[in-house]
Design a protein around this motif. Structure first.
Motif, PDB file in Angstrom:
ATOM      1  N   ASP A  26       4.960   6.258  -7.868  1.00  0.00           N
ATOM      2  CA  ASP A  26       4.189   5.016  -7.784  1.00  0.00           C
ATOM      3  C   ASP A  26       5.097   3.811  -7.542  1.00  0.00           C
ATOM      4  N   MET A  27       6.263   3.787  -8.207  1.00  0.00           N
ATOM      5  CA  MET A  27       7.189   2.659  -8.033  1.00  0.00           C
ATOM      6  C   MET A  27       7.667   2.567  -6.581  1.00  0.00           C
ATOM      7  N   ALA A  28       8.069   3.695  -6.012  1.00  0.00           N
ATOM      8  CA  ALA A  28       8.552   3.701  -4.630  1.00  0.00           C
ATOM      9  C   ALA A  28       7.415   3.364  -3.666  1.00  0.00           C
ATOM     10  N   LYS A  29       6.236   3.920  -3.924  1.00  0.00           N
ATOM     11  CA  LYS A  29       5.082   3.670  -3.055  1.00  0.00           C
ATOM     12  C   LYS A  29       4.696   2.188  -3.087  1.00  0.00           C
ATOM     13  N   GLU A  30       4.688   1.601  -4.267  1.00  0.00           N
ATOM     14  CA  GLU A  30       4.347   0.185  -4.382  1.00  0.00           C
ATOM     15  C   GLU A  30       5.357  -0.685  -3.628  1.00  0.00           C
ATOM     16  N   SER A  31       6.629  -0.362  -3.731  1.00  0.00           N
ATOM     17  CA  SER A  31       7.675  -1.107  -3.016  1.00  0.00           C
ATOM     18  C   SER A  31       7.513  -0.955  -1.507  1.00  0.00           C
ATOM     19  N   LEU A  32       7.237   0.256  -1.065  1.00  0.00           N
ATOM     20  CA  LEU A  32       7.030   0.507   0.364  1.00  0.00           C
ATOM     21  C   LEU A  32       5.862  -0.325   0.886  1.00  0.00           C
ATOM     22  N   PHE A  33       4.743  -0.308   0.176  1.00  0.00           N
ATOM     23  CA  PHE A  33       3.569  -1.035   0.662  1.00  0.00           C
ATOM     24  C   PHE A  33       3.738  -2.547   0.562  1.00  0.00           C
ATOM     25  N   ASN A  34       4.572  -3.027  -0.339  1.00  0.00           N
ATOM     26  CA  ASN A  34       4.888  -4.455  -0.358  1.00  0.00           C
ATOM     27  C   ASN A  34       5.612  -4.845   0.929  1.00  0.00           C
ATOM     28  N   ILE A  35       6.519  -3.996   1.394  1.00  0.00           N
ATOM     29  CA  ILE A  35       7.225  -4.255   2.654  1.00  0.00           C
ATOM     30  C   ILE A  35       6.241  -4.218   3.818  1.00  0.00           C
ATOM     31  N   LEU A  36       5.429  -3.170   3.879  1.00  0.00           N
ATOM     32  CA  LEU A  36       4.492  -3.003   4.997  1.00  0.00           C
ATOM     33  C   LEU A  36       3.442  -4.113   5.025  1.00  0.00           C
ATOM     34  N   ASN A  37       3.037  -4.567   3.858  1.00  0.00           N
ATOM     35  CA  ASN A  37       2.020  -5.608   3.757  1.00  0.00           C
ATOM     36  C   ASN A  37       2.469  -6.903   4.438  1.00  0.00           C
ATOM     37  N   ASN A  38       3.772  -7.136   4.494  1.00  0.00           N
ATOM     38  CA  ASN A  38       4.299  -8.340   5.146  1.00  0.00           C
ATOM     39  C   ASN A  38       4.383  -8.199   6.661  1.00  0.00           C
ATOM     40  N   ASN A  39       4.190  -6.980   7.184  1.00  0.00           N
ATOM     41  CA  ASN A  39       4.371  -6.753   8.612  1.00  0.00           C
ATOM     42  C   ASN A  39       3.131  -6.248   9.348  1.00  0.00           C
ATOM     43  N   TYR A  40       2.118  -5.803   8.622  1.00  0.00           N
ATOM     44  CA  TYR A  40       0.962  -5.190   9.273  1.00  0.00           C
ATOM     45  C   TYR A  40      -0.336  -5.635   8.614  1.00  0.00           C
ATOM     46  N   TYR A  41      -1.387  -5.695   9.420  1.00  0.00           N
ATOM     47  CA  TYR A  41      -2.750  -5.794   8.922  1.00  0.00           C
ATOM     48  C   TYR A  41      -3.255  -4.358   8.874  1.00  0.00           C
ATOM     49  N   PHE A  42      -3.489  -3.840   7.703  1.00  0.00           N
ATOM     50  CA  PHE A  42      -3.784  -2.419   7.551  1.00  0.00           C
ATOM     51  C   PHE A  42      -5.056  -1.983   8.261  1.00  0.00           C
ATOM     52  N   ASP A  43      -6.025  -2.894   8.413  1.00  0.00           N
ATOM     53  CA  ASP A  43      -7.263  -2.497   9.084  1.00  0.00           C
ATOM     54  C   ASP A  43      -7.121  -2.482  10.604  1.00  0.00           C
ATOM     55  N   ASP A  44      -5.936  -2.799  11.110  1.00  0.00           N
ATOM     56  CA  ASP A  44      -5.695  -2.871  12.551  1.00  0.00           C
ATOM     57  C   ASP A  44      -4.749  -1.787  13.067  1.00  0.00           C
ATOM     58  N   SER A  63      -7.247   3.215   1.415  1.00  0.00           N
ATOM     59  CA  SER A  63      -7.743   2.283   0.415  1.00  0.00           C
ATOM     60  C   SER A  63      -7.558   0.838   0.863  1.00  0.00           C
ATOM     61  N   ARG A  64      -6.537   0.608   1.674  1.00  0.00           N
ATOM     62  CA  ARG A  64      -6.238  -0.748   2.153  1.00  0.00           C
ATOM     63  C   ARG A  64      -6.928  -1.073   3.477  1.00  0.00           C
ATOM     64  N   GLY A  65      -7.772  -0.158   3.974  1.00  0.00           N
ATOM     65  CA  GLY A  65      -8.592  -0.454   5.148  1.00  0.00           C
ATOM     66  C   GLY A  65      -8.192   0.209   6.443  1.00  0.00           C
ATOM     67  N   THR A  66      -7.165   1.038   6.454  1.00  0.00           N
ATOM     68  CA  THR A  66      -6.768   1.707   7.690  1.00  0.00           C
ATOM     69  C   THR A  66      -7.827   2.739   8.070  1.00  0.00           C
ATOM     70  N   GLU A  67      -8.260   2.682   9.330  1.00  0.00           N
ATOM     71  CA  GLU A  67      -9.351   3.551   9.805  1.00  0.00           C
ATOM     72  C   GLU A  67      -8.865   4.753  10.613  1.00  0.00           C
ATOM     73  N   GLN A  68      -7.624   4.729  11.060  1.00  0.00           N
ATOM     74  CA  GLN A  68      -7.104   5.819  11.894  1.00  0.00           C
ATOM     75  C   GLN A  68      -5.885   6.430  11.218  1.00  0.00           C
ATOM     76  N   ILE A  69      -6.114   7.535  10.510  1.00  0.00           N
ATOM     77  CA  ILE A  69      -5.051   8.194   9.761  1.00  0.00           C
ATOM     78  C   ILE A  69      -5.074   9.677  10.104  1.00  0.00           C
ATOM     79  N   THR A  70      -3.912  10.195  10.455  1.00  0.00           N
ATOM     80  CA  THR A  70      -3.764  11.624  10.733  1.00  0.00           C
ATOM     81  C   THR A  70      -2.693  12.180   9.813  1.00  0.00           C
ATOM     82  N   CYS A  71      -3.017  13.258   9.113  1.00  0.00           N
ATOM     83  CA  CYS A  71      -2.074  13.950   8.221  1.00  0.00           C
ATOM     84  C   CYS A  71      -1.699  15.286   8.839  1.00  0.00           C
ATOM     85  N   VAL A  72      -0.412  15.616   8.784  1.00  0.00           N
ATOM     86  CA  VAL A  72       0.063  16.902   9.268  1.00  0.00           C
ATOM     87  C   VAL A  72       0.837  17.584   8.149  1.00  0.00           C
TER      88      VAL A  72
END
Length: 179
Positions: A26-44, A63-72
């Motif tokens: 959770d700590m690493a994930k939260e830090s990662l998403f703090n970085i990404l949040n400054n560079n991307y609009y998740f719903d876009d 959860s943050r609104g991304t509509e196009q997600i592919t998992c492999v």
């Protein structure tokens, strides 16, 4: 594991014990998403989650609104769990059961963010092959980012297209961008 932010904030997701995974903390994930949040609009954006495991990172994007997600992922049990969880929460996650390297060689899709969380015991060559294939196949959109999660003991700084690395506890994220 829990979802940190967005529509499903604080929801706990309990994965079966038999999955061959090591979810991002959770700590690493939260830090990662703090970085990404400054560079991307998740719903876009569009996201590719490689070595998806439990789907932990994909759920956070959804959860943050991304509509196009592919998992492999190559493990059937992981794909089944991701599908069940995505259906339960009505998340827009598509899954592909298969070898990540073969997927990268065969796909022509482009993504804004590609996140790869391979086994930490991968060889240096296996880690380096991920950015090599992503950039050779031009799988990132123009302002896209490849993020490879690895042990803090793995160093990818000399890999082509490397941008920066951030460490959190025993985890590290290496970021790669088009040069």
């Amino acid at each position: 594991m829990r979802i940190i932010s967005g529509q499903y904030k604080s929801r706990k997701i309990v994965a079966p014990k038999n999955l061959p995974v090591r979810p991002t903390t959770d700590m690493a994930k939260e830090s990662l998403f703090n970085i990404l949040n400054n560079n991307y609009y998740f719903d876009d954006i569009s996201v590719l989650d490689l070595f998806a495991g439990t789907g932990n990172i994909s759920y956070e994007f959804a959860s943050r609104g991304t509509e196009q997600i592919t998992c492999v992922d190559q493990h059937f049990a992981c794909i089944r769990f991701i599908n069940q969880t995505a259906e339960h929460f009505e998340m827009p996650i598509d899954t592909v059961k298969g070898d990540v390297f073969k997927f990268l060689e065969q796909t022509n899709a482009k993504f804004d963010i590609i996140f790869a969380d391979p086994p930490y015991d991968f060889s240096q060559e296996q880690f380096e092959r991920i950015p090599e294939l992503v950039f050779k196949k031009e799988l990132l959109n123009d302002s896209g980012t490849l993020i490879v999660e690895h042990s803090k003991h793995t160093n990818l700084a000399s890999t082509a297209n490397f941008d920066v690395s951030k460490s959190y506890g025993g985890n590290a994220f290496s970021f790669f961008k088009k040069q």
